[in-house]
Write an enzyme that holds these catalytic residues in place. Sequence first.
Site, PDB file in Angstrom:
ATOM      1  N   ASP A  37      31.803   2.964  62.717  1.00 23.55           N
ATOM      2  CA  ASP A  37      32.316   4.144  63.435  1.00 23.55           C
ATOM      3  C   ASP A  37      31.162   4.934  64.032  1.00 23.55           C
ATOM      4  O   ASP A  37      30.041   4.899  63.520  1.00 23.55           O
ATOM      5  CB  ASP A  37      33.126   5.005  62.445  1.00 23.55           C
ATOM      6  CG  ASP A  37      34.006   6.007  63.163  1.00 23.55           C
ATOM      7  OD1 ASP A  37      34.207   5.872  64.392  1.00 23.55           O
ATOM      8  OD2 ASP A  37      34.490   6.942  62.496  1.00 23.55           O
ATOM      9  N   HIS A  54      29.260   1.093  72.224  1.00 22.13           N
ATOM     10  CA  HIS A  54      29.800  -0.184  71.731  1.00 22.13           C
ATOM     11  C   HIS A  54      28.770  -1.291  71.958  1.00 22.13           C
ATOM     12  O   HIS A  54      28.582  -2.164  71.109  1.00 22.13           O
ATOM     13  CB  HIS A  54      31.113  -0.523  72.439  1.00 22.13           C
ATOM     14  CG  HIS A  54      32.210   0.481  72.202  1.00 22.13           C
ATOM     15  ND1 HIS A  54      32.471   1.001  70.955  1.00 22.13           N
ATOM     16  CD2 HIS A  54      33.114   1.067  73.043  1.00 22.13           C
ATOM     17  CE1 HIS A  54      33.483   1.856  71.035  1.00 22.13           C
ATOM     18  NE2 HIS A  54      33.878   1.915  72.300  1.00 22.13           N
ATOM     19  N   LEU A 148      27.199 -17.668  55.110  1.00 22.44           N
ATOM     20  CA  LEU A 148      27.931 -16.392  55.130  1.00 22.44           C
ATOM     21  C   LEU A 148      29.143 -16.564  56.013  1.00 22.44           C
ATOM     22  O   LEU A 148      29.071 -17.238  57.045  1.00 22.44           O
ATOM     23  CB  LEU A 148      27.030 -15.296  55.729  1.00 22.44           C
ATOM     24  CG  LEU A 148      27.708 -13.984  56.128  1.00 22.44           C
ATOM     25  CD1 LEU A 148      27.993 -13.116  54.899  1.00 22.44           C
ATOM     26  CD2 LEU A 148      26.851 -13.171  57.098  1.00 22.44           C
TER      27      LEU A 148
HETATM   28  C1  FPP Z   1      34.234   2.805  66.499  1.00 20.44           C
HETATM   29  O1  FPP Z   1      33.478   3.769  67.170  1.00 20.44           O
HETATM   30  C2  FPP Z   1      33.959   1.466  67.014  1.00 20.44           C
HETATM   31  C3  FPP Z   1      34.875   0.641  67.578  1.00 20.44           C
HETATM   32  C4  FPP Z   1      36.306   1.000  67.731  1.00 20.44           C
HETATM   33  C5  FPP Z   1      34.513  -0.668  68.110  1.00 20.44           C
HETATM   34  C6  FPP Z   1      33.472  -1.403  67.359  1.00 20.44           C
HETATM   35  C7  FPP Z   1      33.024  -2.510  68.189  1.00 20.44           C
HETATM   36  C8  FPP Z   1      31.755  -2.956  68.298  1.00 20.44           C
HETATM   37  C9  FPP Z   1      30.610  -2.477  67.519  1.00 20.44           C
HETATM   38  C10 FPP Z   1      31.469  -4.061  69.229  1.00 20.44           C
HETATM   39  C11 FPP Z   1      32.221  -5.261  68.760  1.00 20.44           C
HETATM   40  C12 FPP Z   1      31.469  -6.450  68.948  1.00 20.44           C
HETATM   41  C13 FPP Z   1      31.453  -7.480  68.109  1.00 20.44           C
HETATM   42  C14 FPP Z   1      30.680  -8.684  68.498  1.00 20.44           C
HETATM   43  C15 FPP Z   1      32.132  -7.480  66.792  1.00 20.44           C
HETATM   44  P1  FPP Z   1      34.259   4.889  67.981  1.00 20.44           P
HETATM   45  O2  FPP Z   1      34.438   4.385  69.366  1.00 20.44           O
HETATM   46  O3  FPP Z   1      35.532   5.239  67.293  1.00 20.44           O
HETATM   47  O4  FPP Z   1      33.234   6.073  67.938  1.00 20.44           O
HETATM   48  P2  FPP Z   1      33.579   7.643  67.857  1.00 20.44           P
HETATM   49  O5  FPP Z   1      34.322   7.870  66.559  1.00 20.44           O
HETATM   50  O6  FPP Z   1      32.240   8.298  67.866  1.00 20.44           O
HETATM   51  O7  FPP Z   1      34.419   7.987  69.036  1.00 20.44           O
END
Ligand code: FPP
Length: 275
Positions: A37, A54, A148
């Site tokens: 997050d 992201h 893993l």
């Molecule tokens: C949460 O941060 C994150 C996500 C909803 C997406 C996570 C995805 C990635 C890290 C990339 C995925 C890639 C792979 C290869 C698995 P948020 O957007 O909710 O952040 P915020 O709470 O600050 O708004």
Amino acid sequence: MEPLTLTDQTQSEEDKKLQSEVISSGSIPKHIAIIMDGNGRWAKDKGNIRLFGHKEGVESVRDITESCAQLGVKHLTLYAFSTENWNRPEDEINGLMKLLVNSLKKEADRLNKNNIKLSSIGQINRLPASCQRQLEEVKELTKDNDRLELCLALSYSGRWDITEAVKKIALDVAEGKISPDEVTDDKIGSYLSTANVPDPDLIIRTSGEYRISNFLLWQLAYSELYITKTYWPDFRRNELYQAIFSYQKRDRRYGNVKNGYTKKISAAVINKIIS
Ligand code: FPP
């Protein structure tokens, strides 16, 4: 001893030292699950749009995955896209899905050379066709790897997982394949999308929120929680080591009392205390 993989060959001496400290200081969780997050806030702090967060988050995914493999963690489950994330603006969803396809393409060979197996849980059929194809391709390429297992939770929610399991159990009971008496804790676990995977020992949530957000609701019953204020794009291996050090200090009692506490109390004493 695991054979040296790509990631081991480029590992710094300092990191090797740190990892052996982590390994020798206590038990290593078999299964770590992470609520990644804070990508959006990380990007906003830098004056950028959310997709930058992201994209940088993918760097953390690589670093954490490879360090888990080196430490001897056997399962890593990442909450990459929740059922609720479908409510986000369309351009963010499109960006995330394209990023997923690109990252899987780019990382496939590296995952394979590092002996890491890719799997997924969630409503994969809701993902764009390009995403589904790329996932399948990397799963097929890495299916025999055993250092893993990296499981991506995509279009996933804990309630969805439990609901699906309940539907299948109800059907099997109706068809006489199992009797209601056979529906035990373990049996329910075997109908979930994580059947055959041990429950997470440690769950990490980044960005300082104290919530489970519909992640592995059934499977987290006895997991140890580690919450850090660090945003996901800044969460790298050194902080993973801190999370594991913290886990190693926990006293996991599973509702029981501390080992060795065997003192008997007589009925008379019990009655005296409670009256
Ligand atoms: C949460 O941060 C994150 C996500 C909803 C997406 C996570 C995805 C990635 C890290 C990339 C995925 C890639 C792979 C290869 C698995 P948020 O957007 O909710 O952040 P915020 O709470 O600050 O708004």
